[in-house]
Design a protein around this motif. Sequence first.
Motif, PDB file in Angstrom:
ATOM      1  N   GLU A  43      15.660   3.555  -9.748  1.00  0.00           N
ATOM      2  CA  GLU A  43      16.637   4.645  -9.690  1.00  0.00           C
ATOM      3  C   GLU A  43      18.041   4.051  -9.497  1.00  0.00           C
ATOM      4  O   GLU A  43      19.028   4.559 -10.039  1.00  0.00           O
ATOM      5  N   ILE A  44      18.110   2.959  -8.746  1.00  0.00           N
ATOM      6  CA  ILE A  44      19.422   2.311  -8.524  1.00  0.00           C
ATOM      7  C   ILE A  44      19.947   1.714  -9.838  1.00  0.00           C
ATOM      8  O   ILE A  44      21.098   1.893 -10.203  1.00  0.00           O
ATOM      9  N   PHE A  45      19.060   1.049 -10.567  1.00  0.00           N
ATOM     10  CA  PHE A  45      19.477   0.496 -11.873  1.00  0.00           C
ATOM     11  C   PHE A  45      19.903   1.611 -12.821  1.00  0.00           C
ATOM     12  O   PHE A  45      20.857   1.492 -13.574  1.00  0.00           O
ATOM     13  N   GLU A  46      19.169   2.691 -12.756  1.00  0.00           N
ATOM     14  CA  GLU A  46      19.454   3.841 -13.618  1.00  0.00           C
ATOM     15  C   GLU A  46      20.871   4.363 -13.353  1.00  0.00           C
ATOM     16  O   GLU A  46      21.627   4.651 -14.268  1.00  0.00           O
ATOM     17  N   ASN A  81       0.778  -1.243   0.000  1.00  0.00           N
ATOM     18  CA  ASN A  81       0.000   0.000   0.000  1.00  0.00           C
ATOM     19  C   ASN A  81       0.807   1.290   0.000  1.00  0.00           C
ATOM     20  O   ASN A  81       0.365   2.285   0.541  1.00  0.00           O
ATOM     21  N   THR A  82       2.027   1.251  -0.550  1.00  0.00           N
ATOM     22  CA  THR A  82       2.743   2.525  -0.637  1.00  0.00           C
ATOM     23  C   THR A  82       3.030   2.831  -2.093  1.00  0.00           C
ATOM     24  O   THR A  82       2.855   1.977  -2.962  1.00  0.00           O
ATOM     25  N   HIS A  83       3.461   4.043  -2.332  1.00  0.00           N
ATOM     26  CA  HIS A  83       3.832   4.381  -3.700  1.00  0.00           C
ATOM     27  C   HIS A  83       5.301   4.764  -3.730  1.00  0.00           C
ATOM     28  O   HIS A  83       5.902   5.032  -2.687  1.00  0.00           O
ATOM     29  N   GLY A  84       5.874   4.768  -4.916  1.00  0.00           N
ATOM     30  CA  GLY A  84       7.256   5.236  -5.039  1.00  0.00           C
ATOM     31  C   GLY A  84       8.301   4.167  -4.802  1.00  0.00           C
ATOM     32  O   GLY A  84       9.497   4.426  -4.969  1.00  0.00           O
ATOM     33  N   PHE A  85       7.864   2.951  -4.417  1.00  0.00           N
ATOM     34  CA  PHE A  85       8.860   1.910  -4.136  1.00  0.00           C
ATOM     35  C   PHE A  85       9.583   1.473  -5.415  1.00  0.00           C
ATOM     36  O   PHE A  85      10.807   1.361  -5.445  1.00  0.00           O
ATOM     37  N   ALA A 127       9.955   3.167  -8.104  1.00  0.00           N
ATOM     38  CA  ALA A 127      10.812   4.269  -8.552  1.00  0.00           C
ATOM     39  C   ALA A 127      12.153   4.205  -7.833  1.00  0.00           C
ATOM     40  O   ALA A 127      13.215   4.379  -8.433  1.00  0.00           O
ATOM     41  N   LYS A 128      12.092   3.904  -6.520  1.00  0.00           N
ATOM     42  CA  LYS A 128      13.303   3.822  -5.722  1.00  0.00           C
ATOM     43  C   LYS A 128      14.214   2.700  -6.240  1.00  0.00           C
ATOM     44  O   LYS A 128      15.423   2.856  -6.343  1.00  0.00           O
ATOM     45  N   ILE A 150       4.498  -7.925  -2.373  1.00  0.00           N
ATOM     46  CA  ILE A 150       5.737  -7.667  -1.624  1.00  0.00           C
ATOM     47  C   ILE A 150       7.019  -8.077  -2.353  1.00  0.00           C
ATOM     48  O   ILE A 150       8.111  -7.890  -1.844  1.00  0.00           O
ATOM     49  N   HIS A 151       6.878  -8.650  -3.568  1.00  0.00           N
ATOM     50  CA  HIS A 151       8.075  -9.025  -4.324  1.00  0.00           C
ATOM     51  C   HIS A 151       8.162  -8.254  -5.626  1.00  0.00           C
ATOM     52  O   HIS A 151       7.140  -7.994  -6.261  1.00  0.00           O
ATOM     53  N   VAL A 152       9.385  -7.959  -6.033  1.00  0.00           N
ATOM     54  CA  VAL A 152       9.618  -7.497  -7.401  1.00  0.00           C
ATOM     55  C   VAL A 152      10.757  -8.343  -7.950  1.00  0.00           C
ATOM     56  O   VAL A 152      11.821  -8.414  -7.338  1.00  0.00           O
TER      57      VAL A 152
END
Length: 438
Positions: free
Chosen positions: A325-328, A315-319, A321-322, A342-344
Motif C-alpha cells: 500500500e505504501i508503494f502504491e 503467522n499473520t495476514h495482511g502484512f 498488503a500493508k 520475517i523478511h521481504v
Amino acid sequence: MIVMKFGGSSVKDAEMIKTVTSIVKDRLDKKPIIVLSAIKGVTDNLIKALAESMNSQYNAYEEIVAKHKEILSDLGLDAGAVDEELEELKKALEVNSKVRQNDAKILDYISFFGERMSTKVFAAHLNNVGIKANAFVSGDIGLITNSKFGKASMLDSSYEIMNQNLSNLDVLPVVTGFGGKDENGEYTTFDRGGSDYVAALIGAAVGAEEIQIWTDVNGIMSCDPRIVSNAKTIPELSFDEASELAFFGAKVLHPRTILPAIKKNIPVVVLNTFEPDHPGSRILNESKDIDGVIKAISYKKGITIIDVKSTRMLNTHGFLAKLFEIFERYKKSVDMVSTSEIHVSMSVDSKEDVDNISKELEGVAMVKVKEGRSIVYVVGASMKNQIGLAGKIFSILGDNGINIEMMSQCFEEVNVGFVVEESKAQDAVKLLHEKLID
Ligand code: ASP
Ligand code: MG
C-alpha cells in the motif's frame, strides 16, 4: 493479408524508402497493409515546433519542411506533395504563438503530422514506381479512440469498421501509425512508439495471417550484443517470453503493443529493413520449444533493493498488503519480490522516492536499502520442465565468485531472476550466455 509496419528509421531518407518499396514489392501477393511511422526525427521535431511556437520561433518547423522537401526531391516526386499538411501545420503553430496551448490535445494534433506526411510521401513514391497505393489517416478508416489524448485506447467497435474499410480495396493501403481519431474527429495518439500498436490493431481487425514489424535489428536477440558479441536472434518465442525480455533491455518492441494481435493468435514477426532476408523473430501466443530451453539472458542496471524485516509477520495476514500500500501511494512499481517468514525483499528500478518509502516502511518494520545492484534474468518458458537448471545457474556463478543476493522464480516459470552487485552483472551475463546458450 499481412500487415507490414515500418518505423521511422526504415523511412528516414529516399534510399531507405526505395529499400522499403522493394521489400513491399516482393510481398504484394500477400496483400499487405502498410502501417507507417513518421520519418525519423520528425515526431521529436514536431513536439519541439509546438514548444517553439510559444516564442514565435519556427526552427524545428523549418527543419521538418526541409526534410520532407529533400526526400520528395531525391525521389523525383512532386515538391508540393505534402504542402497541404505543411500549411495546416504552419497555421496551427502561428495560431498557437498567440493562444499558447501546450496540452495533450494540441500535442497529439501537432505530433500526428509526421505520420500524415510520411504516408503521403510513401504512397506517392509507390504510385510513381507503378504500385497503385493510397495514403489513409487511421482515424478516417475507422480507428476511433476515446479522448484520452496522448494515451488513447481504441473503441472495440473500430475492429469491424476497419475490417470493412480495409478488406476490399483495389489499392495498396498506406496507413498512419501512432494513433487514431476520437469520436469528435480530433487526432489522438497511443503514446510514443504507438505505431506498433496500430499495426497490431489493424492486423487483429482484418484477421491478418501475420504482422511484420520492420525495424533496424535482426529481431529479438538472446542477449545484448554490446555485451555478448555472439548473441543470436531468437527464432521463435512466446508472448510471455517476449514480455519478460522487454522490460530488461530488448527495446525492439513493447509486447503490450502487440497484445491485440497475440490474443487473436496472429504471429508477430520482428524483421530488419537493413537485412530483409534475415528471418527475424516470431512471437506467438504460445511457443513450442524449438530452439533450446533457454532463450535469452538479460539484465537491468540501477536496481535498488529494499529489505524489510518484521517479526510481526510471523503467522499473520495482511502484512504484505500493508507494505505494498505504501508503494502504491508513491506509484512506485516493484519488480522482484522475495519473502521469508520475517523478511521481504523488493527491487525497484530507480532511487526516486526510495527515501520517503523507507521512512514510511520504518513505521511497520526494520528497513535496509542497498543500491548499485543489477537483476539478471535467464528467460525460457520451457525451463519449468528442466530438473537441475537452477543448480547449474548457481554453479556457474558460484564457481566464478559471483554472489547471488536475492532471487525469484515463479511457479509457471518463464524466467529465473536474481540480483547481483552491479560490478558483477556483465560477467554474470557473459558466463551464463556462454554456458547455457552458446
Ligand atoms: N512517430 C511516433 C513516435 O516517434 C510513433 C511511432 O513511431 O511509433 O513515437
Ligand atoms: Mg518503435
